[in-house]
Design an enzyme around this catalytic site. Structure first.
Site, PDB file in Angstrom:
ATOM      1  N   TYR A   1       0.757  -1.220  -0.238  1.00 53.71           N
ATOM      2  CA  TYR A   1       0.064  -0.126   0.005  1.00 53.71           C
ATOM      3  C   TYR A   1       0.923   1.268   0.114  1.00 53.71           C
ATOM      4  O   TYR A   1       0.534   2.233  -0.673  1.00 53.71           O
ATOM      5  CB  TYR A   1      -1.068  -0.064   1.160  1.00 53.71           C
ATOM      6  CG  TYR A   1      -1.936   1.119   1.206  1.00 53.71           C
ATOM      7  CD1 TYR A   1      -3.174   1.054   0.286  1.00 53.71           C
ATOM      8  CD2 TYR A   1      -1.739   2.394   2.077  1.00 53.71           C
ATOM      9  CE1 TYR A   1      -3.932   2.015   0.282  1.00 53.71           C
ATOM     10  CE2 TYR A   1      -2.772   3.349   2.094  1.00 53.71           C
ATOM     11  CZ  TYR A   1      -3.793   3.289   1.273  1.00 53.71           C
ATOM     12  OH  TYR A   1      -4.995   4.079   1.198  1.00 53.71           O
TER      13      TYR A   1
ATOM     14  N   LYS B   1       0.999   4.089  -2.780  1.00 55.48           N
ATOM     15  CA  LYS B   1       0.551   5.669  -2.651  1.00 55.48           C
ATOM     16  C   LYS B   1       1.951   6.618  -2.560  1.00 55.48           C
ATOM     17  O   LYS B   1       1.763   7.834  -3.108  1.00 55.48           O
ATOM     18  CB  LYS B   1       0.002   5.782  -1.199  1.00 55.48           C
ATOM     19  CG  LYS B   1      -1.371   4.986  -1.106  1.00 55.48           C
ATOM     20  CD  LYS B   1      -2.383   5.574  -2.107  1.00 55.48           C
ATOM     21  CE  LYS B   1      -3.631   4.629  -1.779  1.00 55.48           C
ATOM     22  NZ  LYS B   1      -4.841   5.408  -2.932  1.00 55.48           N
TER      23      LYS B   1
HETATM   24  N1  NAD Z   1     -10.237   4.902   4.417  1.00 51.36           N
HETATM   25  C1  NAD Z   1      -8.819   5.550   4.720  1.00 51.36           C
HETATM   26  O1  NAD Z   1      -8.453   5.631   5.649  1.00 51.36           O
HETATM   27  C2  NAD Z   1      -8.255   6.028   3.388  1.00 51.36           C
HETATM   28  C3  NAD Z   1      -6.955   6.966   3.895  1.00 51.36           C
HETATM   29  C4  NAD Z   1      -6.210   7.417   2.943  1.00 51.36           C
HETATM   30  C5  NAD Z   1      -6.553   7.055   1.598  1.00 51.36           C
HETATM   31  N2  NAD Z   1      -7.490   6.297   1.284  1.00 51.36           N
HETATM   32  C6  NAD Z   1      -7.755   6.013  -0.156  1.00 51.36           C
HETATM   33  O2  NAD Z   1      -9.053   6.682  -0.629  1.00 51.36           O
HETATM   34  C7  NAD Z   1      -9.844   5.935  -1.709  1.00 51.36           C
HETATM   35  C8  NAD Z   1     -10.911   5.309  -1.295  1.00 51.36           C
HETATM   36  O3  NAD Z   1     -10.798   4.374   0.043  1.00 51.36           O
HETATM   37  P1  NAD Z   1     -12.376   4.362   0.983  1.00 51.36           P
HETATM   38  O4  NAD Z   1     -11.606   4.305   2.158  1.00 51.36           O
HETATM   39  O5  NAD Z   1     -13.282   5.039   0.493  1.00 51.36           O
HETATM   40  O6  NAD Z   1     -12.453   2.675   0.712  1.00 51.36           O
HETATM   41  P2  NAD Z   1     -13.835   2.008  -0.058  1.00 51.36           P
HETATM   42  O7  NAD Z   1     -13.363   0.537   0.119  1.00 51.36           O
HETATM   43  O8  NAD Z   1     -14.977   2.509   0.833  1.00 51.36           O
HETATM   44  O9  NAD Z   1     -14.096   2.478  -1.519  1.00 51.36           O
HETATM   45  C9  NAD Z   1     -13.146   1.882  -2.392  1.00 51.36           C
HETATM   46  C10 NAD Z   1     -13.954   2.127  -3.757  1.00 51.36           C
HETATM   47  O10 NAD Z   1     -13.112   1.424  -4.783  1.00 51.36           O
HETATM   48  C11 NAD Z   1     -13.820   0.396  -5.585  1.00 51.36           C
HETATM   49  N3  NAD Z   1     -12.785  -0.089  -6.335  1.00 51.36           N
HETATM   50  C12 NAD Z   1     -11.894  -1.037  -5.802  1.00 51.36           C
HETATM   51  N4  NAD Z   1     -11.186  -1.678  -6.784  1.00 51.36           N
HETATM   52  C13 NAD Z   1     -11.805  -1.081  -8.027  1.00 51.36           C
HETATM   53  C14 NAD Z   1     -11.261  -1.355  -9.360  1.00 51.36           C
HETATM   54  N5  NAD Z   1     -10.268  -2.227  -9.396  1.00 51.36           N
HETATM   55  N6  NAD Z   1     -11.981  -0.639 -10.155  1.00 51.36           N
HETATM   56  C15 NAD Z   1     -12.891   0.343  -9.867  1.00 51.36           C
HETATM   57  N7  NAD Z   1     -13.485   0.478  -8.549  1.00 51.36           N
HETATM   58  C16 NAD Z   1     -12.610  -0.290  -7.540  1.00 51.36           C
HETATM   59  C17 NAD Z   1     -14.552  -0.457  -4.521  1.00 51.36           C
HETATM   60  O11 NAD Z   1     -15.571  -0.802  -5.241  1.00 51.36           O
HETATM   61  C18 NAD Z   1     -14.918   0.751  -3.511  1.00 51.36           C
HETATM   62  O12 NAD Z   1     -16.358   1.242  -3.838  1.00 51.36           O
HETATM   63  C19 NAD Z   1      -8.549   4.611  -1.758  1.00 51.36           C
HETATM   64  O13 NAD Z   1      -7.635   4.897  -2.785  1.00 51.36           O
HETATM   65  C20 NAD Z   1      -7.906   4.850  -0.408  1.00 51.36           C
HETATM   66  O14 NAD Z   1      -6.490   3.959  -0.541  1.00 51.36           O
HETATM   67  C21 NAD Z   1      -8.314   5.798   2.165  1.00 51.36           C
END
Ligand code: NAD
Length: 265
Positions: free
Chosen positions: A161, A165
């Site tokens: 991860y 990132k």
């Molecule tokens: N939640 C956290 O703590 C956090 C912190 C920093 C960054 N992020 C980043 O934010 C983004 C969203 O994360 P989130 O927390 O909303 O997670 P989440 O799991 O709620 O949402 C992720 C979405 O991406 C979709 N997805 C996954 N693989 C896919 C693919 N191959 N093609 C199309 N869609 C796909 C999933 O179906 C899901 O709806 C991610 O990039 C994550 O790395 C999250």
């Protein structure tokens, strides 16, 4: 949402949000729509994308659902062309789809490594190419790539991860310079922990990693943040709107921390 405000910053702009059916992505879609954007809610989970688009439309916003896998170049190109045919020329593209696993480094399989990089990094690469190819002829557009605090600082048992990132920030900086004179701005956002479905699947692994009970994970995480609370999806949505808007017209190549004071660089 009750229709767009009179001062809507993104009136009639066309925005693509990948992972738009998820926790952060859905908040980004709502925030863009509240500022008047026409939002393509994109997710590999068709029903999740449709639910978010329907909710936005039901509350006076403009949204349509699309389903594709961000790591499938042909599917992304096909969707990008379809979105332009349906909603109009692309103004905003948010590469947000992502996956995350906490796993001890020596247990990280090729499959976990490759899937993480394929979605989080290659997905953003493909998305940037699809967006920039379409924005260049008009000489305008803006891209926001979803990085993370884990794109700034390494965490144990999080190598795949963090690698994905960190790389998203490197790509963002490179593209920002390459397209600075073309009217296209490219930035990244780096949220701290947001309790979405992504974390539902990681609480037990995080508890194991820290040797604490699962019920103590959230308070433990909150206690490490100067502001004393986790990041919310709405915090991210507001920041993406700002970066996508003309208010950020001199900002490109940045990786903006949403960390409640936990990260300053
Ligand atoms: N939640 C956290 O703590 C956090 C912190 C920093 C960054 N992020 C980043 O934010 C983004 C969203 O994360 P989130 O927390 O909303 O997670 P989440 O799991 O709620 O949402 C992720 C979405 O991406 C979709 N997805 C996954 N693989 C896919 C693919 N191959 N093609 C199309 N869609 C796909 C999933 O179906 C899901 O709806 C991610 O990039 C994550 O790395 C999250």
């Amino acid at each position: 949402m009750r229709g767009e405000p009179p001062t809507a910053r993104l009136h009639a702009r066309v925005a693509v949000v990948t992972g738009g059916g998820g926790g952060i992505g859905s908040a980004v879609c709502r925030a863009l729509a509240e500022e008047g954007a026409k939002v393509a809610v994109c997710d590999s989970r068709r029903e999740a994308a449709r639910a978010v688009a329907d909710e936005i439309a039901a509350t006076g916003g403009s949204a349509a659902a699309w389903s594709f896998d961000v790591s499938d170049r042909a599917a992304v190109e096909n969707a990008a062309s379809g979105i332009e045919d349906t909603l109009g020329s692309l103004d905003i593209w948010v590469n947000n789809a992502g996956v995350s696993r906490i796993v001890p480094f020596l247990d990280c399989t090729d499959e976990i490594w490759e899937q993480t990089l394929a979605i989080n990094l290659t997905g953003a690469f493909i998305g940037c190419q699809a967006a920039i190819r379409r924005m260049l002829p008009r000489g305008r557009g803006t891209i926001v790539n979803m990085s993370s605090q884990s794109g700034k600082t390494g965490n144990s048992q999080y190598a795949a991860y963090c690698a994905s990132k960190f790389a998203v920030i490197g790509m963002t900086q490179s593209l920002a310079v390459e397209f600075a004179k073309s009217g296209i701005r490219i930035n990244a956002v780096c949220p701290g922990i947001v309790f979405t479905a992504l974390w539902d699947g990681m609480v037990d692994d995080y508890a194991r990693k820290r040797s604490i009970p699962p019920g103590e994970v959230r308070p433990y995480l909150e206690s490490r943040i100067p502001m004393g609370r986790l990041c919310t999806p709405e915090d991210v949505g507001r920041t993406v709107v700002f970066l996508a808007s003309d208010d950020a017209s001199y900002i490109t190549g940045q990786a903006i921390n949403l960390a409640g004071g936990a990260e300053m660089h």
